[in-house]
Scaffold this active site. Structure first.
Site, PDB file in Angstrom:
ATOM      1  N   ASP A 175       0.863  -1.183   0.000  1.00 40.50           N
ATOM      2  CA  ASP A 175       0.000   0.000   0.000  1.00 40.50           C
ATOM      3  C   ASP A 175       0.895   1.227   0.000  1.00 40.50           C
ATOM      4  OD1 ASP A 175      -2.378   1.562   0.206  1.00 40.50           O
ATOM      5  OD2 ASP A 175      -2.081   1.745   2.350  1.00 40.50           O
ATOM      6  N   SER A 176       0.299   2.367  -0.295  1.00 41.59           N
ATOM      7  CA  SER A 176       1.051   3.623  -0.247  1.00 41.59           C
ATOM      8  C   SER A 176       1.443   3.992   1.175  1.00 41.59           C
ATOM      9  CB  SER A 176       0.222   4.755  -0.863  1.00 41.59           C
ATOM     10  OG  SER A 176      -1.001   4.894  -0.161  1.00 41.59           O
ATOM     11  N   TYR A 220      -0.481   8.524  -2.481  1.00 39.41           N
ATOM     12  CA  TYR A 220      -0.429   8.255  -3.911  1.00 39.41           C
ATOM     13  C   TYR A 220      -1.558   8.968  -4.655  1.00 39.41           C
ATOM     14  CZ  TYR A 220       2.982   4.371  -3.674  1.00 39.41           C
ATOM     15  OH  TYR A 220       4.107   3.598  -3.517  1.00 39.41           O
ATOM     16  N   GLY A 221      -2.597   9.360  -3.942  1.00 39.03           N
ATOM     17  CA  GLY A 221      -3.813   9.838  -4.584  1.00 39.03           C
ATOM     18  C   GLY A 221      -3.661  11.091  -5.414  1.00 39.03           C
ATOM     19  N   CYS A 265      -4.064  -1.003  -2.295  1.00 36.25           N
ATOM     20  CA  CYS A 265      -4.152   0.448  -2.447  1.00 36.25           C
ATOM     21  C   CYS A 265      -5.067   0.698  -3.631  1.00 36.25           C
ATOM     22  CB  CYS A 265      -2.767   1.038  -2.714  1.00 36.25           C
ATOM     23  SG  CYS A 265      -2.747   2.779  -3.190  1.00 36.25           S
ATOM     24  N   ASN A 266      -6.148   1.426  -3.412  1.00 39.43           N
ATOM     25  CA  ASN A 266      -7.097   1.660  -4.495  1.00 39.43           C
ATOM     26  C   ASN A 266      -6.473   2.450  -5.634  1.00 39.43           C
ATOM     27  OD1 ASN A 266     -10.248   0.972  -3.818  1.00 39.43           O
ATOM     28  ND2 ASN A 266      -9.011   1.203  -1.969  1.00 39.43           N
ATOM     29  N   THR A 267      -5.666   3.460  -5.305  1.00 38.26           N
ATOM     30  CA  THR A 267      -5.059   4.282  -6.350  1.00 38.26           C
ATOM     31  C   THR A 267      -4.115   3.458  -7.213  1.00 38.26           C
ATOM     32  OG1 THR A 267      -5.224   6.233  -4.931  1.00 38.26           O
ATOM     33  CG2 THR A 267      -3.737   6.373  -6.810  1.00 38.26           C
ATOM     34  N   GLU A 295      -5.608   8.473  10.304  1.00 37.25           N
ATOM     35  CA  GLU A 295      -4.254   8.279  10.824  1.00 37.25           C
ATOM     36  C   GLU A 295      -4.007   9.061  12.105  1.00 37.25           C
ATOM     37  OE1 GLU A 295      -1.130   8.559   7.991  1.00 37.25           O
ATOM     38  OE2 GLU A 295      -2.029   7.044   6.669  1.00 37.25           O
ATOM     39  N   CYS A 317     -11.042   3.392  -0.487  1.00 42.68           N
ATOM     40  CA  CYS A 317      -9.672   3.657  -0.029  1.00 42.68           C
ATOM     41  C   CYS A 317      -9.463   2.756   1.174  1.00 42.68           C
ATOM     42  CB  CYS A 317      -9.500   5.123   0.351  1.00 42.68           C
ATOM     43  SG  CYS A 317      -7.912   5.504   1.154  1.00 42.68           S
ATOM     44  N   HIS A 330      -8.084   3.080   3.938  1.00 41.24           N
ATOM     45  CA  HIS A 330      -8.317   3.679   5.259  1.00 41.24           C
ATOM     46  C   HIS A 330      -9.807   3.700   5.625  1.00 41.24           C
ATOM     47  CE1 HIS A 330      -4.230   5.212   4.752  1.00 41.24           C
ATOM     48  NE2 HIS A 330      -4.249   5.634   5.998  1.00 41.24           N
TER      49      HIS A 330
END
Length: 270
Positions: free
Chosen positions: A12-13, A44-45, A75-77, A154, A187, A189
């Site tokens: 993931d990012s 990354y978005g 990671c979706n992006t 976060e 995402c 998160h």
């Protein structure tokens, strides 16, 4: 070591991909994980597709060097912008989180009006919409970038007045104007906000968690490829790498995900 008992690479990012790891731990208890969080280069978005492909190839090569049997882009992006490039780049199976989430959303929608909340990069890629419309040409997709959610999660502000305010700012229009009945948490998160989002937007909207759906898709892939592990994994069999900030990574994992990661190794990618 037999190929079946090799680990699965997950990246993931940053730290959000741990939500995917959590679902893999729950649903595939025999599988060992090597996780890489690119915490030095998050987010990354807001980066270009060229940059995300470059970063993703670097991480994939690192994971291949660790002798993984498959790779999950948690990671979706990166799933939206680099999945095809990685499939051509490595010789192990690669799956992302976008397609499993899209498949699940298409199964549960009742009015074919599906919302996606995600990073700007995932929304602009339009990949959720393309996957869903391949399955259901009648579906309409409504995307909404939610740039503040990652920072709020976060910071541990899961059920904070600021987070609740932003939930309504980002999502109310999807419900009131676009009339969605299904919402993809696009995402890694965002599943950590699932309970709060569900409470705030009401029971009429079905929430889709791509992390859970990805764990199921991974299980299907391993069965299909004959790669299921035959030995139960212990939590200490998993390895966690980050490109920066090991302490913050450990704190997030313990406080938010209740994963006690004692040793997150620092690996700087050149």
């Amino acid at each position: 070591m037999e190929k079946n008992n090799l680990p699965i690479g997950v990246f993931d990012s940053g730290v959000g991909g741990l939500t995917v790891c959590r679902e893999i731990f729950r649903n595939l208890p025999n599988e060992k994980i090597i996780y890489f969080g690119d915490t030095a280069r998050v987010p990354y978005g807001n980066k270009s597709q060229e940059t995300i492909i470059r970063y993703s190839k670097q991480i994939a090569q690192f994971l291949v060097n660790q002798n993984v049997k498959a790779i999950v882009i948690a990671c979706n992006t990166a799933s939206a912008l680099a999945l095809d490039a990685l499939k051509d780049f490595v010789d192990v199976p690669v799956i992302g989180v976008v397609e499993p989430g899209a498949v699940a959303a298409n199964k549960v929608t009742r009015n074919n009006r599906i919302g996606v909340i995600a990073t700007a990069g995932t929304i602009s890629s339009g990949l959720y919409g393309r996957y869903i419309r391949e399955l259901n040409p009648e579906a309409q997709i409504f995307g909404q970038p939610c740039p503040l959610f990652v920072s709020l999660v976060e910071e541990g502000m899961i059920d904070d007045p600021v987070t609740i305010m932003m939930i309504h700012r980002y999502i109310d229009g999807l419900i009131e104007k676009d009339d969605i009945d299904t919402l993809i948490l696009g995402c890694t998160h965002y599943p950590l906000l699932r309970t709060v989002i569900a409470r705030e937007i009401g029971n009429g909207i079905t929430l889709v968690n791509p992390a859970y759906e990805t764990a199921n898709a991974l299980k299907d892939l391993l069965i299909r490829e004959g790669l299921e592990s035959t030995k139960k994994a212990d939590f200490h069999d998993h390895d966690f790498f980050v490109s920066d900030g090991t302490k913050k990574f450990q704190e997030f994992a313990k406080e938010v995900l209740e994963l006690d990661i004692e040793d997150a190794k620092l690996k700087i990618l050149e």
